[in-house]
Design an enzyme around this catalytic site. Structure first.
Site, PDB file in Angstrom:
ATOM      1  N   LYS A   9      11.601  79.219 -41.246  1.00 18.49           N
ATOM      2  CA  LYS A   9      12.115  78.751 -42.542  1.00 18.49           C
ATOM      3  C   LYS A   9      13.646  78.815 -42.589  1.00 18.49           C
ATOM      4  CE  LYS A   9       7.860  79.888 -45.040  1.00 18.49           C
ATOM      5  NZ  LYS A   9       7.256  80.532 -46.235  1.00 18.49           N
ATOM      6  N   TYR A  49       3.473  70.968 -49.131  1.00 19.45           N
ATOM      7  CA  TYR A  49       2.907  72.094 -49.888  1.00 19.45           C
ATOM      8  C   TYR A  49       2.013  71.636 -51.051  1.00 19.45           C
ATOM      9  CZ  TYR A  49       5.496  75.836 -47.502  1.00 19.45           C
ATOM     10  OH  TYR A  49       5.958  76.747 -46.575  1.00 19.45           O
ATOM     11  N   ASN A 112      10.167  84.374 -46.650  1.00 21.71           N
ATOM     12  CA  ASN A 112       9.526  85.283 -45.699  1.00 21.71           C
ATOM     13  C   ASN A 112       9.701  84.849 -44.253  1.00 21.71           C
ATOM     14  OD1 ASN A 112       7.756  83.159 -45.754  1.00 21.71           O
ATOM     15  ND2 ASN A 112       6.089  84.284 -46.739  1.00 21.71           N
ATOM     16  N   HIS A 115       6.467  80.178 -41.379  1.00 21.05           N
ATOM     17  CA  HIS A 115       5.195  79.611 -41.849  1.00 21.05           C
ATOM     18  C   HIS A 115       4.243  79.490 -40.672  1.00 21.05           C
ATOM     19  CE1 HIS A 115       2.306  76.791 -43.655  1.00 21.05           C
ATOM     20  NE2 HIS A 115       2.354  76.184 -42.484  1.00 21.05           N
ATOM     21  N   GLU A 126      -1.122  69.652 -40.349  1.00 25.14           N
ATOM     22  CA  GLU A 126       0.308  69.995 -40.347  1.00 25.14           C
ATOM     23  C   GLU A 126       0.995  69.548 -39.051  1.00 25.14           C
ATOM     24  OE1 GLU A 126       0.728  74.155 -41.385  1.00 25.14           O
ATOM     25  OE2 GLU A 126      -0.441  73.898 -43.219  1.00 25.14           O
TER      26      GLU A 126
HETATM   27  P1  GDP Z   1       1.035  82.099 -46.352  1.00 20.24           P
HETATM   28  O1  GDP Z   1      -0.103  81.196 -45.934  1.00 20.24           O
HETATM   29  O2  GDP Z   1       0.921  83.486 -45.763  1.00 20.24           O
HETATM   30  O3  GDP Z   1       2.384  81.484 -46.097  1.00 20.24           O
HETATM   31  O4  GDP Z   1       0.910  82.344 -47.930  1.00 20.24           O
HETATM   32  P2  GDP Z   1       0.475  81.367 -49.134  1.00 20.24           P
HETATM   33  O5  GDP Z   1      -0.281  80.178 -48.636  1.00 20.24           O
HETATM   34  O6  GDP Z   1      -0.175  82.237 -50.156  1.00 20.24           O
HETATM   35  O7  GDP Z   1       1.851  80.892 -49.773  1.00 20.24           O
HETATM   36  C1  GDP Z   1       2.635  79.900 -49.145  1.00 20.24           C
HETATM   37  C2  GDP Z   1       4.089  80.295 -49.264  1.00 20.24           C
HETATM   38  O8  GDP Z   1       4.428  80.326 -50.660  1.00 20.24           O
HETATM   39  C3  GDP Z   1       4.430  81.700 -48.761  1.00 20.24           C
HETATM   40  O9  GDP Z   1       4.697  81.749 -47.375  1.00 20.24           O
HETATM   41  C4  GDP Z   1       5.666  82.024 -49.571  1.00 20.24           C
HETATM   42  O10 GDP Z   1       6.834  81.424 -48.993  1.00 20.24           O
HETATM   43  C5  GDP Z   1       5.388  81.343 -50.906  1.00 20.24           C
HETATM   44  N1  GDP Z   1       4.820  82.269 -51.896  1.00 20.24           N
HETATM   45  C6  GDP Z   1       3.588  82.857 -51.888  1.00 20.24           C
HETATM   46  N2  GDP Z   1       3.404  83.640 -52.958  1.00 20.24           N
HETATM   47  C7  GDP Z   1       4.547  83.533 -53.702  1.00 20.24           C
HETATM   48  C8  GDP Z   1       4.976  84.102 -54.934  1.00 20.24           C
HETATM   49  O11 GDP Z   1       4.254  84.869 -55.589  1.00 20.24           O
HETATM   50  N3  GDP Z   1       6.231  83.759 -55.349  1.00 20.24           N
HETATM   51  C9  GDP Z   1       7.047  82.923 -54.648  1.00 20.24           C
HETATM   52  N4  GDP Z   1       8.285  82.634 -55.131  1.00 20.24           N
HETATM   53  N5  GDP Z   1       6.678  82.368 -53.490  1.00 20.24           N
HETATM   54  C10 GDP Z   1       5.451  82.674 -53.003  1.00 20.24           C
END
Ligand code: GDP
Length: 138
Positions: A9, A49, A112, A115, A126
């Site tokens: 990222k 997304y 974080n 991805h 993807e």
């Molecule tokens: P991943 O599959 O582990 O990346 O997690 P998710 O699919 O739940 O979320 C996708 C991405 O959205 C994450 O990698 C974070 O960058 C972002 N994200 C997830 N939860 C939150 C949140 O509560 N707040 C914010 N600002 N971003 C989030």
């Protein structure tokens, strides 16, 4: 060999952590089967997304991912999708296991650092989003 899609990222690219992240990925047994640095438009990030479009953090997520360049990769390994999720760690770096990429290079749940596709089906979708077949090592 199974393939997954990952990208570094913008925050990790900006902080000069790309080399260390790719080194860890290769040391964990993944082959980098394709790689490109790209900058997504807001529209492209929204499309990528789309699955999260109802979430409260959708706009923040889209803005963050399109605010700078990312490094997209196809990674090949047996069990690549699940093994990469383990190497990457939990979405919230504070909760991620020691030694995982998000623990090492993530700044917050949003920023974080990396991805990784969460299923084989999503990995294939993807991969098609970023790469065409000719760009991927068989
Ligand atoms: P991943 O599959 O582990 O990346 O997690 P998710 O699919 O739940 O979320 C996708 C991405 O959205 C994450 O990698 C974070 O960058 C972002 N994200 C997830 N939860 C939150 C949140 O509560 N707040 C914010 N600002 N971003 C989030």
């Amino acid at each position: 060999m199974e393939k997954t899609l990952a990208f570094i990222k913008p925050e990790a690219v900006c902080n000069n952590n790309s080399g260390k992240i790719i080194d860890s990925i290769e040391n964990a047994g993944f082959q980098v089967a394709a790689l490109k640095m790209v900058r997504l438009s807001v529209e492209q990030a929204q499309k990528f997304y789309e699955i999260h479009k109802e979430k409260a953090f959708f706009d923040d997520l889209v803005n963050n991912i399109s605010c700078g360049s990312i490094i997209a990769m196809v990674l090949a390994k047996e069990n690549a999708v699940d093994d990469f999720r383990k190497l990457m760690g939990a979405a919230n770096p504070a909760a991620a296991e020691e030694g995982t990429l998000r623990k090492l290079y993530g700044e917050s749940i949003e920023k974080n650092g990396i991805h990784g596709a969460d299923s084989l089906e999503n990995a294939n979708t993807e991969i098609g989003f970023f790469f065409n077949k000719l760009e991927i090592i068989e």
